[in-house]
Write a protein that holds these residues in place. Sequence first.
Motif, PDB file in Angstrom:
ATOM      1  N   PRO A  44      23.638  11.440 -23.719  1.00 37.74           N
ATOM      2  CA  PRO A  44      23.551   9.973 -23.962  1.00 37.74           C
ATOM      3  C   PRO A  44      25.336   9.777 -23.372  1.00 37.74           C
ATOM      4  O   PRO A  44      26.087  10.379 -23.624  1.00 37.74           O
ATOM      5  CB  PRO A  44      23.517   9.659 -25.325  1.00 37.74           C
ATOM      6  N   ILE A  45      25.615   8.370 -22.854  1.00 35.65           N
ATOM      7  CA  ILE A  45      26.687   7.954 -22.516  1.00 35.65           C
ATOM      8  C   ILE A  45      27.150   6.578 -23.145  1.00 35.65           C
ATOM      9  O   ILE A  45      26.021   5.884 -23.490  1.00 35.65           O
ATOM     10  CB  ILE A  45      26.829   7.924 -21.092  1.00 35.65           C
ATOM     11  N   LYS A  46      28.365   6.222 -23.469  1.00 38.77           N
ATOM     12  CA  LYS A  46      28.720   4.852 -23.631  1.00 38.77           C
ATOM     13  C   LYS A  46      29.923   4.869 -23.371  1.00 38.77           C
ATOM     14  O   LYS A  46      30.812   5.550 -22.945  1.00 38.77           O
ATOM     15  CB  LYS A  46      28.369   4.794 -25.170  1.00 38.77           C
ATOM     16  N   ASP A  47      30.519   3.559 -23.745  1.00 36.85           N
ATOM     17  CA  ASP A  47      31.894   3.079 -23.522  1.00 36.85           C
ATOM     18  C   ASP A  47      32.564   3.352 -22.374  1.00 36.85           C
ATOM     19  O   ASP A  47      33.572   3.978 -22.029  1.00 36.85           O
ATOM     20  CB  ASP A  47      32.812   3.794 -24.831  1.00 36.85           C
ATOM     21  N   VAL A  48      31.720   3.379 -21.262  1.00 39.07           N
ATOM     22  CA  VAL A  48      32.187   3.432 -19.675  1.00 39.07           C
ATOM     23  C   VAL A  48      32.032   2.169 -19.117  1.00 39.07           C
ATOM     24  O   VAL A  48      31.408   1.236 -19.546  1.00 39.07           O
ATOM     25  CB  VAL A  48      31.561   4.439 -18.949  1.00 39.07           C
ATOM     26  N   ASN A  49      32.625   1.858 -17.913  1.00 38.78           N
ATOM     27  CA  ASN A  49      32.544   0.728 -17.050  1.00 38.78           C
ATOM     28  C   ASN A  49      32.012   1.082 -15.908  1.00 38.78           C
ATOM     29  O   ASN A  49      32.242   1.964 -15.181  1.00 38.78           O
ATOM     30  CB  ASN A  49      33.810  -0.058 -16.885  1.00 38.78           C
ATOM     31  N   ILE A  50      30.967  -0.115 -15.154  1.00 38.74           N
ATOM     32  CA  ILE A  50      30.416  -0.085 -13.825  1.00 38.74           C
ATOM     33  C   ILE A  50      31.193  -0.778 -13.233  1.00 38.74           C
ATOM     34  O   ILE A  50      31.389  -2.211 -13.517  1.00 38.74           O
ATOM     35  CB  ILE A  50      29.132  -0.389 -13.828  1.00 38.74           C
ATOM     36  N   ILE A  51      31.812  -0.558 -12.248  1.00 40.15           N
ATOM     37  CA  ILE A  51      32.894  -1.433 -11.074  1.00 40.15           C
ATOM     38  C   ILE A  51      32.465  -1.590  -9.751  1.00 40.15           C
ATOM     39  O   ILE A  51      31.916  -0.608  -9.354  1.00 40.15           O
ATOM     40  CB  ILE A  51      34.197  -0.754 -11.351  1.00 40.15           C
ATOM     41  N   GLY A  52      32.362  -2.670  -9.100  1.00 43.66           N
ATOM     42  CA  GLY A  52      31.722  -2.916  -7.908  1.00 43.66           C
ATOM     43  C   GLY A  52      32.079  -4.208  -7.079  1.00 43.66           C
ATOM     44  O   GLY A  52      32.685  -4.922  -7.784  1.00 43.66           O
ATOM     45  N   ASN A  53      31.473  -4.486  -6.233  1.00 43.70           N
ATOM     46  CA  ASN A  53      31.428  -5.654  -5.586  1.00 43.70           C
ATOM     47  C   ASN A  53      30.178  -6.085  -5.397  1.00 43.70           C
ATOM     48  O   ASN A  53      29.137  -5.374  -4.693  1.00 43.70           O
ATOM     49  CB  ASN A  53      32.207  -5.521  -4.110  1.00 43.70           C
ATOM     50  N   GLY A  54      29.781  -7.296  -5.710  1.00 48.12           N
ATOM     51  CA  GLY A  54      28.378  -8.007  -5.563  1.00 48.12           C
ATOM     52  C   GLY A  54      27.554  -7.581  -4.294  1.00 48.12           C
ATOM     53  O   GLY A  54      26.457  -7.133  -4.270  1.00 48.12           O
ATOM     54  N   PRO A  55      28.255  -8.347  -3.160  1.00 46.51           N
ATOM     55  CA  PRO A  55      27.645  -8.274  -2.103  1.00 46.51           C
ATOM     56  C   PRO A  55      27.310  -6.896  -1.534  1.00 46.51           C
ATOM     57  O   PRO A  55      26.208  -6.467  -1.039  1.00 46.51           O
ATOM     58  CB  PRO A  55      28.377  -8.919  -1.105  1.00 46.51           C
ATOM     59  N   GLU A  56      28.318  -5.961  -1.840  1.00 49.75           N
ATOM     60  CA  GLU A  56      28.226  -4.337  -1.349  1.00 49.75           C
ATOM     61  C   GLU A  56      27.275  -3.781  -2.148  1.00 49.75           C
ATOM     62  O   GLU A  56      26.439  -2.825  -1.664  1.00 49.75           O
ATOM     63  CB  GLU A  56      29.553  -3.510  -1.429  1.00 49.75           C
ATOM     64  N   ALA A  57      27.246  -4.013  -3.547  1.00 47.89           N
ATOM     65  CA  ALA A  57      26.192  -3.227  -4.452  1.00 47.89           C
ATOM     66  C   ALA A  57      24.821  -3.853  -4.058  1.00 47.89           C
ATOM     67  O   ALA A  57      23.800  -2.827  -4.017  1.00 47.89           O
ATOM     68  CB  ALA A  57      26.451  -3.751  -6.003  1.00 47.89           C
ATOM     69  N   LEU A  58      24.558  -5.146  -3.702  1.00 48.14           N
ATOM     70  CA  LEU A  58      23.280  -5.270  -2.993  1.00 48.14           C
ATOM     71  C   LEU A  58      22.850  -4.671  -1.673  1.00 48.14           C
ATOM     72  O   LEU A  58      21.691  -4.293  -1.628  1.00 48.14           O
ATOM     73  CB  LEU A  58      23.168  -7.111  -2.932  1.00 48.14           C
ATOM     74  N   LYS A  59      23.827  -4.465  -0.942  1.00 47.96           N
ATOM     75  CA  LYS A  59      23.606  -3.853   0.414  1.00 47.96           C
ATOM     76  C   LYS A  59      23.252  -2.299   0.221  1.00 47.96           C
ATOM     77  O   LYS A  59      22.502  -1.591   0.792  1.00 47.96           O
ATOM     78  CB  LYS A  59      24.760  -3.601   1.218  1.00 47.96           C
ATOM     79  N   ASN A  60      23.783  -1.941  -1.379  1.00 49.40           N
ATOM     80  CA  ASN A  60      23.423  -0.133  -1.450  1.00 49.40           C
ATOM     81  C   ASN A  60      22.323  -0.084  -2.390  1.00 49.40           C
ATOM     82  O   ASN A  60      22.269   0.940  -2.897  1.00 49.40           O
ATOM     83  CB  ASN A  60      24.740   0.087  -2.124  1.00 49.40           C
ATOM     84  N   ILE A  61      21.419  -0.957  -2.624  1.00 51.34           N
ATOM     85  CA  ILE A  61      20.099  -0.760  -3.483  1.00 51.34           C
ATOM     86  C   ILE A  61      19.295  -0.280  -2.412  1.00 51.34           C
ATOM     87  O   ILE A  61      18.843  -0.678  -1.486  1.00 51.34           O
ATOM     88  CB  ILE A  61      19.749  -2.054  -3.878  1.00 51.34           C
TER      89      ILE A  61
END
Length: 103
Positions: A44-61
């Motif tokens: 299990p994990i908790k207390d971390v952040n996901i960081i990115g750029n919306g348009p780039e994240a959409l391209k990387n799906i």
Amino acid sequence: MISQIKKGIYVDNFSNGQVQIGAGDFTFYVKSGYLIENGKLTQPIKDVNIIGNGPEALKNITEVADNGRIEDSTWTCGKGQYCPVSCGMPSVLVKNLTVGGMS
């Protein structure tokens, strides 16, 4: 989807997101999830952040599951205006995001 991942994370609960609207940069706090190692959910994990750029994240799906749903709770965007928003989507596999925090 999980079985093909050598190393990654599965997030089942997000909180406290922030987005720079013009640039599309975002950060979301992971309340809970799991490490994925060799195609299996492990620690299990908790207390971390996901960081990115919306348009780039959409391209990387690279994959979209068929488990989409919309929450029936009331959600708000809290940047001072408290605008009602919806929350929900299917699970997606994003090939490249930054993950940071302490374990």
